[in-house]
Structure formats: structure tokens, C-alpha cells
Design a protein around this motif. Structure first.
Motif, short mmCIF file in Angstrom:
data_model
loop_
_atom_site.label_atom_id
_atom_site.label_comp_id
_atom_site.label_asym_id
_atom_site.label_seq_id
_atom_site.Cartn_x
_atom_site.Cartn_y
_atom_site.Cartn_z
N VAL A 1 0.84 -1.20 0.00
CA VAL A 1 0.00 0.00 0.00
C VAL A 1 0.87 1.25 0.00
O VAL A 1 0.59 2.23 -0.72
CB VAL A 1 -0.97 -0.01 1.20
N GLU A 2 1.94 1.26 0.80
CA GLU A 2 2.84 2.42 0.85
C GLU A 2 3.30 2.83 -0.54
O GLU A 2 3.34 4.02 -0.87
CB GLU A 2 4.07 2.11 1.71
N ASN A 3 3.65 1.85 -1.36
CA ASN A 3 4.23 2.12 -2.68
C ASN A 3 3.23 1.97 -3.83
O ASN A 3 3.64 1.93 -4.99
CB ASN A 3 5.41 1.16 -2.91
N HIS A 4 1.94 1.92 -3.50
CA HIS A 4 0.92 1.75 -4.54
C HIS A 4 0.93 2.96 -5.47
O HIS A 4 1.04 4.11 -5.02
CB HIS A 4 -0.46 1.59 -3.89
N PRO A 5 0.81 2.76 -6.78
CA PRO A 5 0.88 3.88 -7.73
C PRO A 5 -0.21 4.94 -7.55
O PRO A 5 -0.05 6.06 -8.03
CB PRO A 5 0.76 3.19 -9.10
N ARG A 6 -1.29 4.62 -6.84
CA ARG A 6 -2.33 5.63 -6.62
C ARG A 6 -1.95 6.61 -5.51
O ARG A 6 -2.67 7.58 -5.27
CB ARG A 6 -3.67 4.95 -6.34
N PHE A 7 -0.82 6.34 -4.83
CA PHE A 7 -0.27 7.28 -3.85
C PHE A 7 1.03 7.84 -4.42
O PHE A 7 2.10 7.26 -4.21
CB PHE A 7 -0.02 6.59 -2.51
N PRO A 8 0.98 8.94 -5.16
CA PRO A 8 2.17 9.45 -5.85
C PRO A 8 3.32 9.86 -4.93
O PRO A 8 4.47 9.92 -5.37
CB PRO A 8 1.64 10.65 -6.65
N GLU A 9 3.04 10.16 -3.66
CA GLU A 9 4.09 10.49 -2.70
C GLU A 9 4.25 9.38 -1.66
O GLU A 9 4.75 9.61 -0.57
CB GLU A 9 3.79 11.83 -2.03
N LYS A 10 3.80 8.16 -2.02
CA LYS A 10 3.74 7.02 -1.09
C LYS A 10 2.78 7.37 0.06
O LYS A 10 2.18 8.44 0.09
CB LYS A 10 5.13 6.65 -0.58
N THR A 11 2.63 6.46 1.02
CA THR A 11 1.70 6.72 2.11
C THR A 11 2.04 5.92 3.35
O THR A 11 2.67 4.86 3.28
CB THR A 11 0.25 6.38 1.68
N ASN A 12 1.62 6.43 4.50
CA ASN A 12 1.60 5.66 5.74
C ASN A 12 0.36 4.78 5.70
O ASN A 12 -0.65 5.13 5.08
CB ASN A 12 1.52 6.60 6.94
N VAL A 13 0.43 3.64 6.38
CA VAL A 13 -0.68 2.69 6.33
C VAL A 13 -1.08 2.31 7.75
O VAL A 13 -0.26 1.82 8.52
CB VAL A 13 -0.30 1.42 5.54
N GLU A 14 -2.36 2.54 8.09
CA GLU A 14 -2.88 2.20 9.42
C GLU A 14 -3.89 1.07 9.31
O GLU A 14 -4.82 1.13 8.50
CB GLU A 14 -3.55 3.42 10.07
N PHE A 15 -3.70 0.05 10.13
CA PHE A 15 -4.63 -1.08 10.21
C PHE A 15 -5.43 -0.91 11.50
O PHE A 15 -4.86 -0.86 12.59
CB PHE A 15 -3.86 -2.39 10.20
N ILE A 16 -6.76 -0.85 11.39
CA ILE A 16 -7.60 -0.45 12.51
C ILE A 16 -8.66 -1.50 12.83
O ILE A 16 -9.40 -1.95 11.95
CB ILE A 16 -8.32 0.89 12.20
N LEU B 1 6.05 1.28 16.55
CA LEU B 1 5.17 1.01 17.68
C LEU B 1 4.01 2.01 17.79
O LEU B 1 3.04 1.74 18.49
CB LEU B 1 5.97 1.01 18.99
N ALA B 2 4.14 3.13 17.09
CA ALA B 2 3.10 4.15 17.18
C ALA B 2 3.26 5.18 16.07
O ALA B 2 4.36 5.35 15.53
CB ALA B 2 3.14 4.85 18.54
N CYS B 3 2.18 5.87 15.75
CA CYS B 3 2.21 6.97 14.78
C CYS B 3 1.10 7.95 15.16
O CYS B 3 -0.08 7.61 15.09
CB CYS B 3 2.00 6.45 13.36
N GLY B 4 1.49 9.15 15.57
CA GLY B 4 0.53 10.14 16.04
C GLY B 4 -0.36 10.68 14.94
O GLY B 4 -1.58 10.79 15.10
N THR B 5 0.23 11.04 13.79
CA THR B 5 -0.59 11.52 12.68
C THR B 5 -1.49 10.39 12.18
O THR B 5 -2.63 10.62 11.78
CB THR B 5 0.28 12.05 11.53
N GLY B 6 -0.98 9.15 12.24
CA GLY B 6 -1.78 8.01 11.83
C GLY B 6 -2.98 7.79 12.73
O GLY B 6 -4.07 7.43 12.26
N ALA B 7 -2.79 7.99 14.04
CA ALA B 7 -3.92 7.86 14.96
C ALA B 7 -4.99 8.90 14.65
O ALA B 7 -6.19 8.61 14.70
CB ALA B 7 -3.43 8.01 16.40
#
Length: 283
Positions: free
Chosen positions: A188-203, A224-230
Motif C-alpha cells: 500500500v505504501e508504494n501503490h501507484p495511486r499514492f504518488p508520494e507514497k503513504t503511511n498505512v494504518e490497520f484499525i 510502535l506508534a504513529c501520532g498523525t496516523g492515529a
């Protein structure tokens, strides 16, 4: 060149804090090379990234973060809490509320102290979540991008896309224990629909006020954590009516409290920041 540092973490998301207001470090080594060197967990100090304090002409201070792979993200919520504590306790910026310049725009952390004057936790005004696909960026024709299917080698995945100054793809699952994060995350991070890549959160939704989260961070991998992701996760969960306005997010490294009143409003994140050790190192 020998430099002083603090090793810190925000619920397990760890950083090497540096003061480069005089630009001495920048004049000696490129920040990307320094991050790769210092963040190595066997041959360096070990961290998810380095954070540097720089002077700003328009704000109280400037926040610069470089991931362990040498890439430069726009912002980091856990890192910002550590940054505020580092500034306050080093007498670099002794203010209860700080106006911080980042690549994601202005971020305002607010210090919450113990009776002894030490920083116990930090509440950060994370700004307004961006929901328009072009602003994330995510390649999609709709006005928002919630639960949009994308094709991967593992089949179709449903992603909800939010920018917190950096891009996020939120994936809702029934049980986090069955998710192969190290396989799906980089897809998902490197998926072509994310032109600047992406962080991935599983919820995993626990209740209308509780989420469980694991994260694959762009440029860092599993952390272990990501504040913007939360914040992105609560945004996506609230917009899809899974949770209310006050949400506790449980991550591998600890818990964050997120408060959001809905689209167009600022989102607030509160959590701890801790010092692991202090030292100096030859670079």
C-alpha cells in the motif's frame, strides 16, 4: 565532529533529538546521511528518525524530521510531542504553548507539566484533516476517498485516505492479530495511486470510543506508534460513523487520546513523551 543528543520516544516511536539552530550539523553532514547513520539499531544509536531544532523567521521554532531511511516526511505527531518536551526541558523554548514550523504547516503543541515542572504529556493541535484526494495525494475522482478499493498482489483492499500534512491510508479489519502488516504495508505504501507514497494504518474498532491500531510508516516500516496516523484513523472512523468525537487509540507502544468535532474542525492529540537517555557521539 561531536554532537549532543537526547534519545526520546512517544509511546515507542523513538527519535534522536538534536539542536542545530546554529546550522553546525547541517554544515558538516547532510541530514539524510546523518539519519541513516545514527538510526541504525546495531551500528548507531537506534531510532525511527532524527528530529532537529532549527531557527524560524515566522514561528517560535522550526521542526525538521528525517526518517531512518534518510527520507524527509512532512510531520510526525509522536515526534512533535518529544520535540516540545526537548525544547522545554533544555530551555531552548520555555513556553507552555509553542508555534512550530513544519513542512505540513503550523503545529501548536501545548505542554502539560508535573508539579515538579517536568513535562508529563503534550496536547498537540494537529490542524484540520484534509479529505480531498488531490490534497492527500491519492489518485481518485471523488470529493473524498473513504473505503475505496485498490488492487494489490494480495487482492483488492479497501482504503480510507486522509492527509494530516502527510498521507495516510486507513484500512479497517476485523482482527488485527490476523493482519500480515509486513506484506501488506509496503504494497500500500508504494501503490501507484499514492504518488508520494503513504503511511498505512490497520484499525480494529473496539467500541464507539476505542480503536486498536497497528502501523506501517512510510520510510520507517513497522513502528510502535504513529501520532498523525492515529488522527487519520479517528478521522476515517468518525466519518464512517464507527466512533464518536472522543476516542482512545491503543497502539503497540501505548495509548493516545484523540478529540475531533468533525469535518473542517481541528483535531487534537494528547499523549506522553519520554526521555530514554542523553549522550554525545562522534559523527
Amino acid at each position: 565532529m561531536r554532537i549532543d543528543f537526547w534519545k526520546m520516544h512517544g509511546i515507542g516511536n523513538d527519535f534522536i533529538m538534536l539542536d542545530d539552530r546554529n546550522k553546525a550539523i547541517a554544515g558538516y553532514i547532510h541530514y539524510s546521511d546523518l539519519a541513516v547513520k545514527l538510526c541504525h539499531r546495531r551500528f548507531g544509536i537506534g531510532a525511527d528518525g532524527i528530529i532537529l531544532a532549527r531557527n524560524s523567521d515566522t514561528h517560535d521554532i522550526r521542526f525538521v524530521i528525517i526518517n531512518s531511511d534518510g527520507s524527509e516526511p512532512e510531520m510526525c505527531g509522536n515526534g512533535m510531542r518529544c520535540f516540545a518536551k526537548y525544547l522545554y526541558e533544555n530551555n531552548i523554548l520555555v513556553k507552555d504553548e509553542m508555534k512550530v514550523q513544519t513542512l505540513a504547516g503550523t503545529v501548536v503543541p501545548r505542554i502539560e507539566k508535573t508539579q515538579g515542572g517536568q513535562v508529563e504529556s503534550v496536547c498537540v493541535d494537529m490542524g484540520v484533516p484534509k479529505l480531498v484526494p488531490d490534497q492527500i495525494p491519492f489518485v481518485h475522482e471523488g470529493d473524498t476517498a473513504f473505503e475505496v478499493p485498490i488492487e494489490t498482489a494480495q487482492g483488492a483492499l479497501s482504503v480510507s485516505c486522509v492527509s494530516m500534512g502527510n498521507p495516510h491510508a486507513v484500512i479497517f479489519v476485523n482482527d488485527l492479530s490476523f493482519v500480515d502488516i509486513e506484506t501488506i504495508g509496503p504494497m500500500v505504501e508504494n501503490h501507484p495511486r499514492f504518488p508520494e507514497k503513504t503511511n498505512v494504518e490497520f484499525i480494529e474498532v473496539v467500541s464507539e470510543s476505542q480503536l486498536k491500531m497497528r502501523v506501517w510508516e512510510r520510510g520507517a516500516g513497522v513502528t510502535l506508534a504513529c501520532g498523525t496516523g492515529a488522527c487519520a484513523a479517528v478521522t476515517a472512523a468518525h466519518m464512517s460513523k464507527r466512533v464518536g468525537r472522543q476516542v482512545g487509540v491503543h497502539l503497540d507502544g501505548g495509548d493516545l487520546d484523540i478529540s475531533w468535532d468533525g469535518a473542517g474542525k481541528h483535531i487534537f492529540k494528547t499523549g506522553p513523551a519520554q526521555t530514554v537517555f542523553k549522550g554525545n557521539i562522534e559523527i
